[in-house]
Design a protein around this motif. Structure first.
Motif, short mmCIF file in Angstrom:
data_model
loop_
_atom_site.label_atom_id
_atom_site.label_comp_id
_atom_site.label_asym_id
_atom_site.label_seq_id
_atom_site.Cartn_x
_atom_site.Cartn_y
_atom_site.Cartn_z
N GLY A 128 43.29 -101.81 -97.15
CA GLY A 128 44.38 -103.02 -97.54
C GLY A 128 43.83 -103.44 -98.93
O GLY A 128 43.65 -104.82 -99.27
N ASP A 129 43.39 -102.75 -99.73
CA ASP A 129 42.61 -103.06 -101.04
C ASP A 129 43.59 -103.56 -102.12
O ASP A 129 44.50 -103.02 -102.21
N PHE A 130 43.04 -104.47 -102.80
CA PHE A 130 43.73 -105.11 -103.85
C PHE A 130 44.96 -105.49 -103.78
O PHE A 130 46.06 -104.76 -104.45
N GLY A 153 42.63 -108.25 -96.99
CA GLY A 153 42.36 -107.03 -96.36
C GLY A 153 42.70 -106.77 -95.10
O GLY A 153 43.17 -107.82 -94.36
N ILE A 154 43.02 -105.47 -94.48
CA ILE A 154 43.52 -105.21 -93.13
C ILE A 154 42.23 -105.36 -92.20
O ILE A 154 41.10 -104.77 -92.68
N SER A 205 49.41 -104.20 -101.18
CA SER A 205 48.05 -103.56 -101.24
C SER A 205 48.09 -102.08 -101.38
O SER A 205 49.24 -101.36 -101.08
N HIS A 206 47.13 -101.33 -101.93
CA HIS A 206 46.98 -100.16 -102.37
C HIS A 206 46.47 -99.13 -101.45
O HIS A 206 46.61 -97.99 -101.72
N THR A 207 45.75 -99.58 -100.46
CA THR A 207 45.22 -98.48 -99.39
C THR A 207 45.57 -98.76 -98.05
O THR A 207 45.52 -99.90 -97.62
N SER A 234 45.90 -90.59 -102.49
CA SER A 234 44.87 -91.37 -102.57
C SER A 234 45.26 -92.92 -102.63
O SER A 234 44.71 -93.76 -102.10
N VAL A 235 46.26 -93.18 -103.17
CA VAL A 235 46.93 -94.62 -103.03
C VAL A 235 48.25 -94.46 -102.14
O VAL A 235 49.16 -93.77 -101.80
#
Length: 777
Positions: free
Chosen positions: A113-115, A195-196, A100-102, A60-61
């Protein structure tokens, strides 16, 4: 008494022979260290659109660096430069903005491109600045010489801040380890605006709570490719925060009564469309600050529980080791030997890329947010998201039916849950994060489902799945389906990309028919096998090409079979798409003039020249992905080289397959000849290097080719092993003189799925010269 003893002895001996035979097929293969051959940097340059960061199989990450902040729009119009950043990273860039985490892997459109987290030292800056002037913001210059990418691990030196960044991950948690210099101005930036494929007002809302001096929770809601997407987080520091704050809030007409607080510093509750946070520390020389960022599709409480269960401690190296061991277990599902080490790197990097998605989309307790925006619980299956089905139905999901059957079955259960929650009662088209984004054409979930049913991998409600396929194929307002059902084709003057849609609908209908046949549903079979013949309605016998037809039944007059635009096709031209009848190659060949004419046609595809003007305005087709007029860098042609197997010259496929393997897949950041498309390009490489390919998912047969490996062993989930062996393998010996299956010579260039699954051995005898008498049809 003696007779009974004799019978018992004979039975015992027979049983021992049976057990010995079973154990021979279920022999345990010694695990090898295969992560050493994976290079996550492959595909990070040009248009491969892969990311180099840390993740676990189907995790998920996806914790990875961003190298710029290119916006989706420029002066109110689409900014073409953003296309390079579908995965957030471009190898040619000189700066890193943060981690970022996603991320999506290899896609031709983007989101996520979250967090974004960025460690810095010195004067606090809350804007990233620009690449031409790195010191204008919190970004940092970096060098590839200090960069390291492995499965589940990434590290780099952030030169401007003198910070070593290291990343690893579990399924739902990203772990950061930052080694700081001595500083009284050490900061961790959490940029919730980043974000992306970003644009103004993509962020709908962000919310953050500082729970205590080491724990932060919150969520981010965006309106992008997925128009209603909410991701929750729990963020924990290994060291207490000295102080914290946020950038000044944007001005609003309505302020409420929050003005009584100074919300910019040490105020524990933050909310707004665009939040940029900072956390301050004092650091000693060489001090490590670690961060755990857990994600959830449901709640911050769910994210915190995910963190507690998956990463209860702070041992970075332990997590890295465990996650790399997970990767090694997955890679050992196919053990190969090759002539050159470069081919090992390509093979295991392809497996790595193939196992990046779809990704798990649920908390550790099984809860997830559904398409209806309600919370659901996955019962007896893992819920997955991110289905790039226009790409992945072709080879990735068939690969899963071989080496990831349990996961593929869960993915289909996830698709059925999507259908249940859909107000349209449709299976996914291109879905992610509890959203249908309706990208691309066809309804290729039905191919994935049919392939699993036909191949006996149906650990889901097959009757329900077949009905979901039928329902999906009969939604009249979906993308020209009303015309297709009434007229047998999609008219170009009523609905664009009409030929591609007609051809792909016809294949999907065939797939539904195969599933119905397997399940004994004769009425459904008869209906959809008839629909599967609709490809004939867009074939123009005068030109020999598939061609757009108008609502009045006539063919469109202005027609160029080399052009990608305005000709009734999507991401391909008529030369390539005219060969898209994977469900019935024999009839297609007959329709196009028979073996001899068809051979000439295929030969021409690979030898002719496609001028730049025909693809220069197409983002995901570049010269690197083209051989002649054969476009390997995009998916509609991926089965084409194997069509020779249905002619009287199967040998013609063999040297071309090896040419594609060598030309389109290489070591290095620019080693992919096009977008990896969530693993489809990689799945093509895996199958083709092993010597067979699923031309028509939904069939129980693979078409044979020319294997690149010296030897391969499939360690299958059912406990059996299947071996691929080549004799006289070399770069020059690209032709196959004969093939033995369990010691018996094959008369046709095909291999049944059941022969692979039950275990055994296929042996290819390789030669520098073609055997033109082999496999005669």
């Amino acid at each position: 008494m003696n007779r009974i003893k004799c019978r018992s002895l004979l039975f015992g001996l027979s049983f021992l022979v049976f057990v010995a035979a079973a154990n021979a097929q279920k022999k345990t293969i010694e695990k090898r260290n295969l992560i050493q051959y994976v290079d996550p940097m492959i595909g990070t340059a040009k248009m491969g659109h892969t990311y180099p960061g840390a993740t676990v199989p189907f995790g998920s990450v996806q914790l990875s660096p961003e190298t710029d902040t290119i916006a989706y729009s420029l002066n109110g119009k689409y900014n073409g430069d953003v296309y390079k950043y579908c995965a957030g990273y471009q190898y040619e860039d000189k700066t890193i903005v943060g981690f970022s985490h996603t991320h999506f892997s290899g896609t031709g459109h983007s989101d996520l491109g979250d967090f974004l987290i960025m460690p810095t030292t010195g004067k606090l800056q809350l804007n990233p600045g620009v690449a031409s002037k790195p010191l204008s913001g919190y970004r940092s210059v970096f060098s590839h010489s200090t960069e390291k990418a492995e499965p589940a691990y990434y590290s780099v030196l952030l030169e401007d801040h003198k910070i070593k960044a290291e990343l690893t991950a579990t399924t739902r948690v990203g772990i950061h380890q930052y080694t700081f210099p001595k500083s009284e101005e050490a900061h961790i930036i959490l940029d919730l605006t980043s974000g992306i494929y970003n644009y103004d007002k993509k962020n709908v809302w962000t919310f953050v709570r500082v729970e205590n001096d080491t724990l932060i929770t919150g969520y981010r809601q965006t309106n992008g490719w997925a128009r209603t997407r909410t991701v929750y987080f729990a963020m924990s520091f290994s060291k207490p925060i000295k102080s914290y704050g946020q950038a000044p809030l944007e001005k609003s007409v309505y302020k409420g009564f929050w003005g009584r607080f100074d919300q910019t510093k040490n105020f524990p509750e933050m909310a707004g469309q665009n939040l940029k946070l900072f956390f301050d520390f004092n650091t000693k020389e060489g001090e490590k600050i670690k961060i755990k960022m857990a994600l959830s599709p449901v709640s911050s409480a769910g994210a915190l529980e995910n963190m507690k269960k998956e990463v209860p401690g702070w041992d970075f190296e332990k997590v890295k080791k465990q996650s790399q061991e997970v990767w090694n277990n997955e890679l050992n599902k196919i053990q190969v030997e090759t002539v050159q080490k470069e081919d090992l790197v390509n093979f295991y990097t392809a497996m790595y890329h193939a196992f990046l998605g779809p990704t798990e989309y649920m908390d550790i307790d099984g809860n997830y947010k559904g398409l209806d925006m309600n919370v659901h619980k996955a019962e007896n299956f893992k819920n997955y998201t991110s289905y790039s089905l226009w790409d992945t139905y072709r080879a990735l999901h068939p690969l899963f039916n071989l080496v990831q059957p349990a996961r593929n079955s869960d993915m289909i259960s996830s698709m059925l849950a999507h259908s249940d929650q859909s107000v349209h009662k449709m299976l996914p088209i291109w879905s992610h994060y509890a959203n249908e984004n309706w990208c691309m054409i066809g309804y290729h979930s039905v191919s994935v489902i049919a392939d699993a049913i036909v191949k006996g991998n149906g650990n889901f409600d097959k009757e329900k799945a077949l009905q979901a396929c039928v329902n999906t194929a009969k939604v009249p307002y979906y993308d020209g389906l009303d015309y297709y059902m009434k007229m047998g084709y999609v008219p170009e003057d009523k609905n664009g990309s009409s030929v591609s849609k007609t051809l792909e609908y016809a294949y999907d209908d065939w797939a539904i028919a195969q599933a119905a046949k397997k399940l004994g549903k004769t009425d459904i079979y008869n209906e959809f096998i008839e629909r599967s013949k609709n490809y004939k309605n867009v074939y123009d016998a005068k030109t020999g090409f598939m061609r757009p037809k108008l609502n009045d039944g006539t063919f469109k007059k202005e027609f160029d079979p080399l052009d990608t635009h305005g000709q009734g096709f999507i991401e391909g031209n008529s030369w390539n798409y005219s060969l898209y009848v994977p469900q019935d190659p024999a009839e297609m060949i007959k329709m196009m003039g028979g073996n001899d004419k068809f051979n000439v046609r295929l030969d021409s595809l690979f030898s002719m020249h496609l001028p730049d003007k025909y693809f220069e305005n197409t983002e995901d087709i570049t010269r690197e992905g083209i051989i002649g007029n054969y476009v390997h860098g995009n998916e509609p042609s991926h089965h084409v080289v194997y069509l020779y197997n249905w002619t009287n010259s199967p040998w013609k496929a063999q040297d071309k397959i090896r040419m594609i393997l060598k030309k389109m897949y290489q070591n290095g950041a620019d080693g992919l000849g096009g977008n990896d498309d969530f693993g489809q390009m990689s799945a093509w490489y895996i199958f083709s290097s092993l010597g067979f390919y699923p031309v028509a998912p939904g069939s129980d047969e693979y078409a044979l080719g020319s294997p690149l490996v010296k030897k391969a062993v499939f360690n299958l989930e059912n406990g059996t092993t299947f071996e691929v062996e080549t004799v006289n393998q070399s770069d020059k010996n690209v032709f196959v003189s004969k093939v033995l299956l369990n010691g018996k010579q094959l008369e046709k260039p095909f291999l049944k799925h059941s022969d692979v699954i039950k275990g055994g051995k296929i042996t290819f005898y390789m030669s520098a010269k073609p055997n033109k008498k082999n496999y005669q049809n």
